[in-house]
Design an enzyme around this catalytic site. Sequence first.
Site, short mmCIF file in Angstrom:
data_model
loop_
_atom_site.label_atom_id
_atom_site.label_comp_id
_atom_site.label_asym_id
_atom_site.label_seq_id
_atom_site.Cartn_x
_atom_site.Cartn_y
_atom_site.Cartn_z
N GLU A 1 7.34 -14.66 0.67
CA GLU A 1 8.09 -13.70 2.32
C GLU A 1 7.14 -12.40 2.22
O GLU A 1 6.34 -12.65 1.98
CB GLU A 1 8.85 -12.58 1.37
CG GLU A 1 10.08 -13.45 0.32
CD GLU A 1 11.31 -12.18 -0.40
OE1 GLU A 1 11.26 -11.23 -0.02
OE2 GLU A 1 11.58 -12.26 -1.28
N LYS B 1 4.94 -9.33 2.90
CA LYS B 1 5.57 -7.51 1.72
C LYS B 1 5.11 -7.06 3.29
O LYS B 1 4.17 -6.40 3.82
CB LYS B 1 4.25 -7.78 1.50
CG LYS B 1 3.95 -6.76 -0.04
CD LYS B 1 2.84 -6.57 -1.12
CE LYS B 1 2.74 -5.49 -1.35
NZ LYS B 1 3.07 -4.34 -1.47
N ASP C 1 4.92 -3.37 4.67
CA ASP C 1 3.88 -1.74 4.21
C ASP C 1 5.68 -0.83 4.28
O ASP C 1 5.11 -0.47 5.90
CB ASP C 1 2.77 -2.40 4.88
CG ASP C 1 1.24 -1.25 3.85
OD1 ASP C 1 1.86 -0.96 3.24
OD2 ASP C 1 0.85 -1.00 4.13
N TYR D 1 15.49 -7.47 0.29
CA TYR D 1 15.12 -8.30 -0.22
C TYR D 1 15.32 -8.71 -1.56
O TYR D 1 15.20 -9.96 -1.94
CB TYR D 1 13.52 -8.17 -0.28
CG TYR D 1 13.12 -7.18 -0.90
CD1 TYR D 1 12.99 -7.04 -2.12
CD2 TYR D 1 12.02 -6.74 0.37
CE1 TYR D 1 12.21 -5.63 -1.64
CE2 TYR D 1 11.43 -5.44 -0.60
CZ TYR D 1 11.66 -4.46 -1.45
OH TYR D 1 10.76 -3.88 -1.89
N LYS E 1 -2.63 -9.51 -1.49
CA LYS E 1 -2.71 -9.18 -0.64
C LYS E 1 -4.05 -9.55 -0.07
O LYS E 1 -4.89 -9.89 -0.39
CB LYS E 1 -3.40 -7.68 -1.53
CG LYS E 1 -2.61 -6.75 -2.12
CD LYS E 1 -1.97 -6.09 -1.00
CE LYS E 1 -0.88 -4.94 -1.98
NZ LYS E 1 -2.12 -3.70 -2.33
N CYS F 1 -14.35 22.92 29.00
CA CYS F 1 -13.67 21.48 29.27
C CYS F 1 -15.27 20.15 29.81
O CYS F 1 -15.68 20.24 30.27
CB CYS F 1 -12.89 21.41 30.37
SG CYS F 1 -12.94 19.24 30.56
N CYS G 1 -14.31 18.57 33.31
CA CYS G 1 -14.39 19.61 35.11
C CYS G 1 -14.93 21.05 34.29
O CYS G 1 -15.01 22.41 35.41
CB CYS G 1 -13.31 20.17 34.63
SG CYS G 1 -12.05 21.06 33.88
N CYS H 1 -7.74 21.74 27.38
CA CYS H 1 -7.96 22.33 28.46
C CYS H 1 -6.78 22.66 29.78
O CYS H 1 -5.99 21.42 29.99
CB CYS H 1 -8.68 20.81 29.47
SG CYS H 1 -9.32 21.35 30.90
N CYS I 1 -7.61 19.43 36.22
CA CYS I 1 -9.22 18.40 34.79
C CYS I 1 -8.78 16.85 36.30
O CYS I 1 -7.47 16.33 35.52
CB CYS I 1 -9.19 18.92 34.56
SG CYS I 1 -10.41 17.53 32.95
S1 IVH Z 1 9.78 -7.90 -4.32
C1 IVH Z 1 9.98 -6.68 -8.63
N1 IVH Z 1 9.68 -8.32 -1.68
O1 IVH Z 1 5.51 -3.74 -2.54
C2 IVH Z 1 9.92 -6.78 -7.64
N2 IVH Z 1 8.28 -5.79 -2.85
O2 IVH Z 1 3.69 -3.44 -4.69
C3 IVH Z 1 9.51 -5.54 -6.88
N3 IVH Z 1 7.61 -4.85 -0.68
O3 IVH Z 1 7.66 -1.67 -4.34
C4 IVH Z 1 10.31 -6.21 -5.49
N4 IVH Z 1 8.05 -6.65 0.69
O4 IVH Z 1 8.01 -1.84 -1.70
C5 IVH Z 1 9.18 -6.70 -2.91
N5 IVH Z 1 9.87 -9.30 0.05
C6 IVH Z 1 9.17 -8.06 -0.78
C7 IVH Z 1 7.71 -6.77 -0.09
C8 IVH Z 1 8.16 -5.61 -1.60
C9 IVH Z 1 7.19 -5.12 0.61
C10 IVH Z 1 6.65 -3.55 -1.76
C11 IVH Z 1 7.27 -2.88 -2.02
C12 IVH Z 1 7.44 -3.07 -3.29
C13 IVH Z 1 5.73 -3.30 -3.59
C14 IVH Z 1 5.38 -3.52 -4.36
#
Ligand code: IVH
Length: 665
Positions: free
Chosen positions: A113, A115, A117, A223, A311, A403, A406, A421, A426
């Site tokens: 999946e 990840k 942010d 998720y 990552k 400025c 101008c 400004c 301007c």
């Molecule tokens: S699973 C025990 N799935 O990443 C498993 N986390 O570094 C915990 N996150 O705290 C999380 N996308 O905030 C999972 N598809 C995804 C995710 C995800 C983002 C974040 C989440 C977690 C952090 C862990």
Amino acid sequence: MAADVRERIEQLRKELQRHEYLYYVLDSPEISDAEYDRMMRELQELERRHPELITPDSPTQRVGGAPREGFVKVEHSSPMLSLDNAFSEGELRDFDRRVRELLGGARYRYVAELKLDGLSMAVRYENGLMVRAITRGDGLVGEDVTENARTIRSLPLRLRSGEETCEVRGEVIMTLEAFRKLNEEREAQGLPRYANPRNSAAGSIRVLDPSITASRQLDYYAYFLLRNGRPALPSHWESLQRLEKMGFKVNPHRRLCKNFDELWEFISEWEEKRETLPYEIDGVVAKLDSVAQWEQLGSTAKAPRWAIAYKYPARSAVTVLEDIEVQVGRTGVLTPVAHLKPVYVGGVTVSRATLHNEDEIERLGLAIGDKVEVYRSGDVIPKVVRVVERAPDRRPFKMPKKCPVCGGKVVREEGEVASRCINTNCPARLKESIRHFASRGVMDIDGLGEALIHQLVDRGLVKSIADLYRLEKEQLVELERMGDKSAQKIIDNINASRSQPLPRLLNGLGIPFVGERTAQILAETFGSLDAIAKADLETLQSAEEVGPKVAHSIYTFFREPRNRDLVERLRKEGLQFTYETTRAEEGPLTGLTFVLTGTLPNLTRNEAKALIERAGGKVAGSVSRKTSYVVAGSEPGSKLDKARELGVPVIDEAKLLEMAGEERR
Ligand code: IVH
């Protein structure tokens, strides 16, 4: 009370819930925003008259209730663990090897999946109703943010699957678009900017006033599905599918991988493609599919052994801050911009980065000559994140008192972070206003780009937006790098923009706080530019989503003589000052739903949409069994395949015009 009121309320809620789901979860609306708003207003009115009938899952309850004193701490049903990270292919292979060893040769699969942010949040449902939302906190105890979470439109208040009792875990995120808009707004208000979408999502969920969360356009991707604190289904892949059926948004970019190589392929694919996503991801999460295997492998105190976060390499690099230039924006705000020694950061060469404002420079402790770290995320402008090494001969930065464009006076109001400004004439402000006016989605004047705008303003050919409509081809031809043909094209495009509908014109005027959506609402509510310009504060506030701040901004704008003058000149140029909601009640296309795909020979997408709506039809974003016709042009997308698959008739532009009773073009 009449039973039919109760019935009507029920019906409206059902309809609104369905359209919310179509819009926010599936991203394929079937009705216009205006229609949705009409139903919402009717429901609000009925509930106002019959408050005893309000239920917590009513779509009206998403607006955000009264602020609270503080957050209540709540224990999680089972710990919300974090994930171990892998930063290279080698580390990921190590993880895979450990998994194989621990499973003693048994077969296994990974669910890959993205990840996202953001921040994780657990949401509890009782008998199908959302009852509690809790932040991760320290993993054992989180904070009750139920009222705030209610305002997230993609989070169902009632499950589509019936009266289930369960817990869902997922990620709260802010899209890059929402993040950009939010920071633009904050900047205009003189408030500090948020550093990244993640921080602003977190900041928006952890506020005491839910109406702030409501204004932030957060999104929720699920998720995990739990019952009694344990995974609800034996396969994670199936859990994700089940969550979709329950009405949650589940990230569609996921894959069931048979082995390490398939997992690595998914990761490699998304390393490049992530740039195209409308939100930020910082990696890929790999989880074993089998919940029995989760139990077999167990967890450490911090993270499970059956999952890992890969990552992506950080997109930052170290370089030298060579200079700081000050730019002037459309509202006169002075923005310091870093000039960097060009450096390669995650695939692109960066030589500029925004520094936002004076306070930011002070916070970072920056001076010219320093070695700094620059960071690039998604499509966000690169930023300087810290000083790596101070230069011995460093030059501190001072915001200019005048400025740089101008020479006008620069002021920094009490309590604001932005310096401005204050000269409304301007040229820098004018240039920025024109750029905004001409941009895509506003007046859409193709060819009127930055270089041309500079020349037009610097040579005194354009002193106000209205002057654009007085430009002649001969004047353009004399400019640098301008041929006869392209000059004519630009003149044609400027002329064509006269017919852009009022909401675009309103947006184009650059009234602080009036963006695309507010402009649309204003046009729909008041029907004409004059009515908006004349309205007093109270009348302005009667429009949906227009609060005191926005009303004040509109009111002041139209009382400023320069702006009044601009409006009068634009009127003389024949721009669109009135607005009618285009949808006809009854027409040749009433009851029909169309989906557009590809480029049509004559009509733009917006024109085709307007034409269909004028004739009483509807336009939907994606093909389903309910689609009456797919209108296909050249280079159609996957919608055409979908239409064929479902047996939806496909027509061309000519046929559409004929059906709508319009003449052939
Ligand atoms: S699973 C025990 N799935 O990443 C498993 N986390 O570094 C915990 N996150 O705290 C999380 N996308 O905030 C999972 N598809 C995804 C995710 C995800 C983002 C974040 C989440 C977690 C952090 C862990």
